[in-house]
Scaffold this motif. Structure first.
Motif, short mmCIF file in Angstrom:
data_model
loop_
_atom_site.label_atom_id
_atom_site.label_comp_id
_atom_site.label_asym_id
_atom_site.label_seq_id
_atom_site.Cartn_x
_atom_site.Cartn_y
_atom_site.Cartn_z
N THR A 197 -13.67 8.91 22.77
CA THR A 197 -13.06 10.23 23.05
C THR A 197 -11.82 10.09 23.93
O THR A 197 -11.07 11.05 24.08
N ASP A 198 -11.60 8.89 24.48
CA ASP A 198 -10.42 8.71 25.34
C ASP A 198 -9.20 8.27 24.53
O ASP A 198 -8.68 7.17 24.70
N VAL A 199 -8.77 9.14 23.62
CA VAL A 199 -7.63 8.78 22.80
C VAL A 199 -6.57 9.88 22.79
O VAL A 199 -6.87 11.06 22.98
N ASP A 200 -5.36 9.44 22.55
CA ASP A 200 -4.26 10.35 22.34
C ASP A 200 -4.14 10.48 20.83
O ASP A 200 -4.11 9.49 20.12
N PHE A 201 -4.10 11.69 20.31
CA PHE A 201 -4.18 11.84 18.85
C PHE A 201 -2.87 11.61 18.12
O PHE A 201 -2.85 11.50 16.93
N LYS A 202 -1.78 11.61 18.88
CA LYS A 202 -0.48 11.53 18.18
C LYS A 202 -0.43 10.36 17.22
O LYS A 202 -0.67 9.23 17.60
N PRO A 203 -0.09 10.61 15.97
CA PRO A 203 -0.01 9.49 15.04
C PRO A 203 1.21 8.62 15.36
O PRO A 203 2.30 9.13 15.61
N THR A 204 0.99 7.34 15.42
CA THR A 204 2.06 6.42 15.77
C THR A 204 2.25 5.38 14.68
O THR A 204 3.06 4.50 14.80
N GLY A 205 1.45 5.46 13.62
CA GLY A 205 1.53 4.46 12.58
C GLY A 205 0.41 3.46 12.71
O GLY A 205 0.02 2.83 11.75
N ALA A 220 0.85 -1.19 0.00
CA ALA A 220 0.00 0.00 0.00
C ALA A 220 0.88 1.24 0.00
O ALA A 220 2.04 1.19 0.41
N ASN A 221 0.31 2.34 -0.46
CA ASN A 221 1.02 3.63 -0.42
C ASN A 221 1.01 4.13 1.01
O ASN A 221 -0.06 4.29 1.60
N TRP A 222 2.17 4.38 1.53
CA TRP A 222 2.27 4.84 2.92
C TRP A 222 2.91 6.21 2.95
O TRP A 222 3.99 6.42 2.38
N CYS A 223 2.20 7.15 3.61
CA CYS A 223 2.79 8.48 3.76
C CYS A 223 3.50 8.54 5.10
O CYS A 223 2.84 8.47 6.15
N PRO A 224 4.83 8.65 5.12
CA PRO A 224 5.57 8.61 6.38
C PRO A 224 5.27 9.83 7.25
O PRO A 224 5.45 9.76 8.46
N SER A 225 4.80 10.91 6.66
CA SER A 225 4.53 12.10 7.45
C SER A 225 3.12 12.05 8.06
O SER A 225 2.93 12.25 9.25
N CYS A 226 2.11 11.75 7.26
CA CYS A 226 0.75 11.62 7.79
C CYS A 226 0.58 10.31 8.55
O CYS A 226 -0.41 10.12 9.25
N GLN A 227 1.52 9.41 8.39
CA GLN A 227 1.47 8.10 9.04
C GLN A 227 0.17 7.36 8.76
O GLN A 227 -0.50 6.87 9.66
N THR A 228 -0.20 7.35 7.51
CA THR A 228 -1.38 6.60 7.12
C THR A 228 -1.20 6.08 5.70
O THR A 228 -0.32 6.55 4.98
N VAL A 229 -2.04 5.11 5.33
CA VAL A 229 -2.04 4.66 3.95
C VAL A 229 -2.84 5.64 3.12
O VAL A 229 -3.65 6.41 3.64
N LEU A 230 -2.62 5.60 1.82
CA LEU A 230 -3.35 6.47 0.90
C LEU A 230 -3.87 5.62 -0.25
O LEU A 230 -3.24 4.64 -0.63
#
Ligand code: ANZ
Length: 712
Positions: A371-379, A121-131
């Motif tokens: 709602t009990d989440v930490d938003f920091k993207p971790t992959g 899959a296409n992975w954006c290392p900065s957004c830490q998500t697939v595209l």
């Protein structure tokens, strides 16, 4: 009359939004005056990365910042007097909406059109998500411009490829800009060709007739044959490993061809000649069979490759008998819909070790965003770190402890069906009823930016066809959601650069409304130039339009309508022209005609009621505030916007023709319509030339009456 619903960004409404929305608003108001019932809705495409990134930076929950942004957008749009049906407002991040997005997902899963699979899959290392493939532009993330890498990941897909042919063929039925249709067609990339055996390798070609020119075979590095060669050839193994890192984009664009000899050969199916098999990354695994015959004499890529590696280039004759097996291949891939991000609709699926993936039971929908989440993207999806989200989750089949999917849906899923929700926004039993949707669908006019040509517009067409097949759409309307599509042109800054904070050339619609009023903003944006053209902003232009708007009222006060006033044939022309122009979305010429007409009106000592009445009525869709005010000043009851579009007298609206007699020495030989440069044209007419050719003559022209040629 549909506008692409906006993403409510923190930056607020853009003048580009205003352009599109005013266009559909003028059209909507006009159609209502023509007696049509018009659905003109607005809502918010509210999920998405920016709100989440904002949350990470400023520690404000996305739900909260999004709510603020929506309130601001709504206020701004209302200030411009758009005639939206606010009763139908929708917010794709609201559980009352995304519960239906989740049901759409489940529906697709039940139809075998949604599946999870491990795939590169296409992975954006900065957004830490697939595209999705569609979100990768020239090898980079469409959002943040970071170079995208390939990663093997388990992801959810929608089987859009099942609809590839219908997505191409349907384009013939719709009135869309040619370039937009072409881009979709190219993206789907259907290629019809043949599969031909070269030994144990099936090659794909669209030009089987060139087979006698084949001097080598190339397989993609991912091809089984390449893997086989790699087993006993270190060089091949190295090459195969290296090419895994590359995206298709860089491979297709690779100018310097790379490759290795695989160490084996196969027989040419017609000549029996031994052809070397090469492994090279200009052959793509996903296209055709992932193997080609190299015809360097005719194919440019093959020729480059042959030259680079010293392979023979052979002249040949075309082969004209049938060969191999018919094969169709597509560029389109299945739509990757899962995202490892927070601010989206949770994918409503549960995994059990024994029963695999199953949908969340109907009674437990919606799956609310925790709602009990930490938003920091971790992959991995931030939801994975929520304590509440996996509490008491059981397998819908056996009741054993199980796990929810922690990925969310791509926001393009939300926007690929929202127009149907507008038809029936309060329905709690269904996403929409067939009958309500049948009243409005398909959309008669859809307006939005050209940047959505492939993604949103293709996904929407795909889902609509699925709904159509499931009889969730009235078959009478067909399986295309948007009959007519137009893109508003980009509005540039005063400096002709793209509006951007960086250049300090952004125009805020709020400032224009505050200084000049909504009517001027609307009129100016419609007057700037052709609706679909790219055009720079001009404050001088705004002021010019503002003066025109002011002049209308001043003239009204100076030469008010009176029953004994002068009738003007220009006013019938105006009614005809503005109606035609609105229907052709030629708003700028409609306004230009209003300006010309007002100049004619200003020359009159008095003006009849009918003149002002018609002028104010045609003005109403463009400048709704002023039109309403003048309507009141005329002593009319009720709103100008509840009136019928005025009738016009065709005989007056038509341009008057002036006929001119063409005389030779005083005798009329011809009668012609008066036009610019008539004298020059007359002497070239056959009927006239026979009297004057080779002779000396003098032209006497009395405009509007006669052209006399005095021949010696
Ligand atoms: C022989 C040939 C001769 C081809 C010729 C073309 C021209 P177009 O033409 O762009 O529509 N091809 C097939 N599978 C491929 C793959 N997996 N990766 C890269 N290229 C592949 O594309 C079809 C052509 O692209 C096919 O026809 C094949 O080359 C190549 F004068 O075969 B042809």
């Amino acid at each position: 009359m549909l506008d692409m619903f906006p993403y409510p960004s923190g930056a607020g409404l853009h003048v580009g939004h205003v352009e599109g929305y005013t266009g559909t608003d003028v059209y909507s108001r006009y159609m209502r005056m023509k007696g049509f019932e018009v659905l003109h809705p607005m809502g918010w495409d509210a999920f998405g990365l920016p709100a989440e990134n904002y949350a990470i930076k400023n520690k404000i929950a996305p739900a909260e910042s999004t709510r603020g942004n929506i309130d601001n957008f709504r206020r701004q749009i209302k200030a411009i007097n758009m005639s939206y049906d606010w009763e139908r407002e929708i917010d794709s991040s609201d559980p009352s909406y995304y519960v239906w997005t989740q049901r759409v997902f489940i529906l697709l899963w039940q139809q075998g059109l949604a599946y999870k699979k491990k795939a590169p899959a296409n992975w954006c290392p900065s957004c830490q998500t697939v595209l999705a493939n569609e979100q990768v532009v020239e090898g980079r993330c469409e959002r943040c411009d970071t170079e995208v890498v390939q990663k093997d990941l388990e992801q959810w897909f929608f089987k859009i490829t099942d609809y590839a042919d219908r997505l191409i063929d349907g384009l013939d039925q719709i009135d869309w800009p040619k370039s937009t249709k072409l881009m979709q067609k190219n993206w789907i990339g259907r290629k019809v060709g043949a599969k031909i055996k070269f030994g144990e390798i099936d090659v794909f070609t669209t030009k089987p007739e060139t087979i006698l020119g084949a001097t080598f075979v190339v397989v993609a590095p991912e091809h089984e044959f390449a893997k086989k060669c790699a087993k006993n050839n270190l060089e091949v193994e190295k090459y195969v490993k290296l090419s895994q890192k590359e995206t298709n984009f860089s491979r297709e664009k690779n100018i310097v061809k790379t490759g290795v000899f695989g160490g084996e050969s196969v027989a040419h199916p017609l000549t029996g000649e031994k052809l070397p098999v090469w492994v090279a990354d200009y052959v793509l695994a996903g296209t055709g069979t992932g193997a080609i015959m190299g015809v360097p004499e005719s194919d440019e890529r093959d020729r480059e490759f042959a030259k680079a590696f010293g392979l023979p280039i052979k002249k040949y004759e075309l082969y004209d008998k049938p060969l191999g097996e018919k094969m169709v291949t597509y560029h389109l891939r299945d739509w990757l819909v899962s995202r490892q991000r927070y601010w989206g609709a949770p994918i409503p699926m549960i995994y059990c070790d024994k029963h695999g993936w199953n949908p969340v039971p109907e009674s437990q929908l919606p799956v609310l965003l925790p709602t009990d989440v930490d938003f920091k993207p971790t992959g991995q999806s931030p939801i994975a770190l929520s304590n509440s989200f996996q509490k008491d989750v059981v397998c819908p089949v056996c009741g054993a402890q199980a796990k929810r999917e922690v990925d969310t849906m791509d926001t393009f899923v939300d926007s690929s069906w929202y127009f149907l929700r507008f038809c029936d926004p309060k329905n709690t039993k269904q996403a929409w009823s067939v009958a309500e949707a049948a009243k409005w669908m398909p959309v008669d006019l859809y307006v939005g930016g050209a940047e959505h040509t492939v993604l949103h517009l293709m996904y929407s067409r795909f889902l609509y066809k699925v709904f159509y097949d499931l009889k969730m759409i009235d078959p009478k309307g067909g399986d295309e959601p948007f009959i007519k599509l137009r893109h508003q042109g980009t509005i540039l800054g005063e400096d002709s650069r793209k509006m951007s904070k960086r250049w300090g050339n952004v125009i805020n619609p709020d400032d224009i409304v505050a200084k000049f009023g909504a009517d001027t903003l609307r009129m100016y944006e419609m007057f700037m130039g052709p609706f679909e053209a790219t055009k720079p902003w001009s404050m001088a232009g705004v002021e010019g339009v503002h003066r025109f708007v002011g002049r209308i009222e001043r003239l009204f006060d100076k030469v008010p309508p009176i029953s004994s006033g002068v009738q003007l044939r220009q006013i019938d022309k105006l009614v005809k022209k503005v109606g035609q122009d609105i229907e052709e979305m030629s708003f700028n010429t409609a306004i230009a005609t209003m300006m010309e007409t007002l100049n004619v009106m200003a020359k009159s000592e008095t003006l009849a009621f009918g003149v002002w009445e018609k002028f104010v009525l045609v003005l109403a869709p463009f400048a709704p505030n002023l039109a309403d005010k003048l309507w009141g000043k005329m002593g009319k009851k009720g709103s100008v916007h509840k009136q019928n579009w005025p009738e016009y007298d065709e005989s007056k609206a038509r341009d008057e023709k002036v006929m001119v007699a063409v005389q030779i020495n005083g005798r009329t030989r011809e009668v012609v319509e008066e036009e610019e440069g008539l004298e020059g044209k007359v002497v070239k007419m056959d009927k006239i030339r026979k009297y004057i050719d080779g002779k000396k003559y003098k032209v006497i022209y009395v405009p509007g009456k006669v052209i006399n040629l005095v021949v010696q």
